[in-house]
Design an enzyme around this catalytic site. Sequence first.
Site, PDB file in Angstrom:
ATOM      1  N   LYS A   1       0.719  -1.198  -0.240  1.00 28.83           N
ATOM      2  CA  LYS A   1      -0.106  -0.022   0.063  1.00 28.83           C
ATOM      3  C   LYS A   1       0.780   1.147  -0.077  1.00 28.83           C
ATOM      4  CE  LYS A   1      -3.876   2.088   2.616  1.00 28.83           C
ATOM      5  NZ  LYS A   1      -5.022   2.022   3.641  1.00 28.83           N
TER       6      LYS A   1
ATOM      7  N   ASP B   1     -16.584  -0.089   0.248  1.00 29.35           N
ATOM      8  CA  ASP B   1     -15.224  -0.465  -0.309  1.00 29.35           C
ATOM      9  C   ASP B   1     -14.108  -0.497   0.643  1.00 29.35           C
ATOM     10  OD1 ASP B   1     -15.560   2.371  -0.145  1.00 29.35           O
ATOM     11  OD2 ASP B   1     -13.673   2.508  -0.581  1.00 29.35           O
TER      12      ASP B   1
HETATM   13  P1  AMP Z   1     -10.211   5.190   1.268  1.00 24.68           P
HETATM   14  O1  AMP Z   1     -10.987   6.223   1.543  1.00 24.68           O
HETATM   15  O2  AMP Z   1      -8.569   5.180   1.726  1.00 24.68           O
HETATM   16  O3  AMP Z   1     -10.750   3.759   1.499  1.00 24.68           O
HETATM   17  O4  AMP Z   1      -9.823   5.209  -0.461  1.00 24.68           O
HETATM   18  C1  AMP Z   1     -11.024   5.288  -1.235  1.00 24.68           C
HETATM   19  C2  AMP Z   1     -10.538   5.149  -2.579  1.00 24.68           C
HETATM   20  O5  AMP Z   1      -9.339   6.199  -2.871  1.00 24.68           O
HETATM   21  C3  AMP Z   1      -9.848   4.043  -3.000  1.00 24.68           C
HETATM   22  O6  AMP Z   1      -9.909   3.718  -4.199  1.00 24.68           O
HETATM   23  C4  AMP Z   1      -8.310   4.226  -2.785  1.00 24.68           C
HETATM   24  O7  AMP Z   1      -7.366   3.389  -3.544  1.00 24.68           O
HETATM   25  C5  AMP Z   1      -8.210   5.846  -3.402  1.00 24.68           C
HETATM   26  N1  AMP Z   1      -7.180   6.374  -2.746  1.00 24.68           N
HETATM   27  C6  AMP Z   1      -7.089   6.705  -1.591  1.00 24.68           C
HETATM   28  N2  AMP Z   1      -5.846   7.359  -1.426  1.00 24.68           N
HETATM   29  C7  AMP Z   1      -5.290   7.479  -2.590  1.00 24.68           C
HETATM   30  C8  AMP Z   1      -3.942   7.890  -3.076  1.00 24.68           C
HETATM   31  N3  AMP Z   1      -2.920   8.588  -2.351  1.00 24.68           N
HETATM   32  N4  AMP Z   1      -3.661   7.720  -4.383  1.00 24.68           N
HETATM   33  C9  AMP Z   1      -4.511   6.793  -5.113  1.00 24.68           C
HETATM   34  N5  AMP Z   1      -5.858   6.356  -4.741  1.00 24.68           N
HETATM   35  C10 AMP Z   1      -5.867   6.460  -3.562  1.00 24.68           C
HETATM   36 MG    MG Z   2     -10.371   1.816   1.118  1.00 22.38          MG
END
Ligand code: AMP
Ligand code: MG
Length: 526
Positions: free
Chosen positions: A125, A273
């Site tokens: 990650k 998700d």
């Molecule tokens: P999360 O809120 O962490 O569950 O993320 C929601 C979505 O945003 C998921 O599809 C993650 O892969 C994407 N995401 C979060 N942070 C990043 C980042 N720095 N770069 C690319 N995608 C991100």
């Molecule tokens: Mg996530």
Amino acid sequence: MSSALKFTNEFVDRLPGDPEPRNFVRLVRDSCYSLVEPTTTSKPSVIAYSQELAELLGTSPEKVGIETFTEIFAGNRTVPGSTPYAMCYGGHQFGHWAGQLGDGRAITLGEIEGSDGVSYALQLKGSGLTPYSRTADGLAVLRSSLREFVCSEAMHYLRVPTTRALSLIRTGDHVVRDMFYDGNPELETGAIVCRVAPTFLRFGSYEIFAAQRNIEVLKQLVDFTIRTQFHSINADSSPDSYVEWFREVLDRTAFLMAEWWRVGFVHGVMNTDNMSVTGLTIDYGPYGWLEDFDFGWTPNTTDAQTKRYTFGKQPQIAKWNLLQLANVLCLLVEEPEPLQEALNSYDQIFETYYREVMRCKLGLREISDEEIHLVQELYSLFESIEIDMTLFFRSLASIDCNSSSDQLVLEQVGLALYNPDKISTEERARLENWLTTYATALRKQNQDPDVRAKLMNNNNPLYVPRNYLAQLAIDDADTGDYAFLSQWMEVLKNPYQEQPGMEKFAAKRPDWARTRAGCSMLSCSS
Ligand code: AMP
Ligand code: MG
């Protein structure tokens, strides 16, 4: 040195993938994943790793050499046989369908069979851009990576179902983040966590194919999930198997919610998700641990107004998320009624797990409506007084149910109060009254004091990854000092056992941490 790692690639081999080989941000259709290589980091170094997990996977630095270990888990070296990929999924975020999300910064290297015979997916990650990165950079900063590393390992030792963390690596690169989304971007330390779980499939992994109306791939993915992860279910592609699967997901989810309540964990972003289909705690972002017991608390500043994902609401939000999964499965069964019936049973299933949790937390022999009433009274009391959840339950184990009530308050639970001077006479009387009723219940049940203490101390942890301790570990780690982190991780391996000399890891939140960013409030920026 050879890596000695033997990857299998079942997910890639058995499921449809994206035919586009180039790595650029896009909408991907009809595919469970896109192949993508991790981005090379400039000067990786290991901050911490889990020895136990490394041994389980046959990847310990002693075995493969620290340099190889670092290179692999920083994403700088592809192991022969590994076929790295990013998963495609969608999701409901804060109650609204958000469309395609996917692994925007997570790259799975493949699966490895552990010495326990279980197949584990290894995922980096913070390893750079993928087709799912949308407008973001695919990277992760040290503070959020350290928090994920510590909490997933701590959860494991607390016996709460969770994804695990093998390594925490400093990349040597900087990452730009505007932590408070207030127009003040700063350069932060980049890091990568290698997460480990039998599967990283989430509710959103299935929702995406329902949204695309691709019944065929949806079916294929559900069959694959049942076959590889749910061995007790007959994977015969029948509607019955899908209903049975849903019931099992629902059961595991309800169990997980009761477990989060047991230890005082607030996930913070329970979007679909971020809901594991195997009932694991997944995606540690702006999570938090209850200090002052408050059902209405969320650490996530993004949710501060709406308060959708507070500690108290988690079980009902999980049910809402399960409803979204049931809607997806309606596409695979002719009759939706059994799915509805399963959903209708959720409250009862959760209640059963919850009662058992409370029985253990209170050290009771049995828990009837009468004792549940006792729990409710306690929680109503907690609404007006500021009391540390972890220390309160821990202290309860040592009270002598034959001693007088004011002694009970003073000697035992007083230490858990945040403002002992501010507690009113009435509140104090209520607390004493409650303890007296509790002591009476124990006597009535003829509970053996040793049995009780053992049960309670095995269910009420003394050491949890408190928010402010994580911040202290981050502050040190940022300067390259990992001693605090390393000592803390050792303590967290035995969260139920009192460890002399380690009192600082059990101490309630100090005053300075009450309002400091990262301690009680966290943004989604990571
Ligand atoms: P999360 O809120 O962490 O569950 O993320 C929601 C979505 O945003 C998921 O599809 C993650 O892969 C994407 N995401 C979060 N942070 C990043 C980042 N720095 N770069 C690319 N995608 C991100
Ligand atoms: Mg996530």
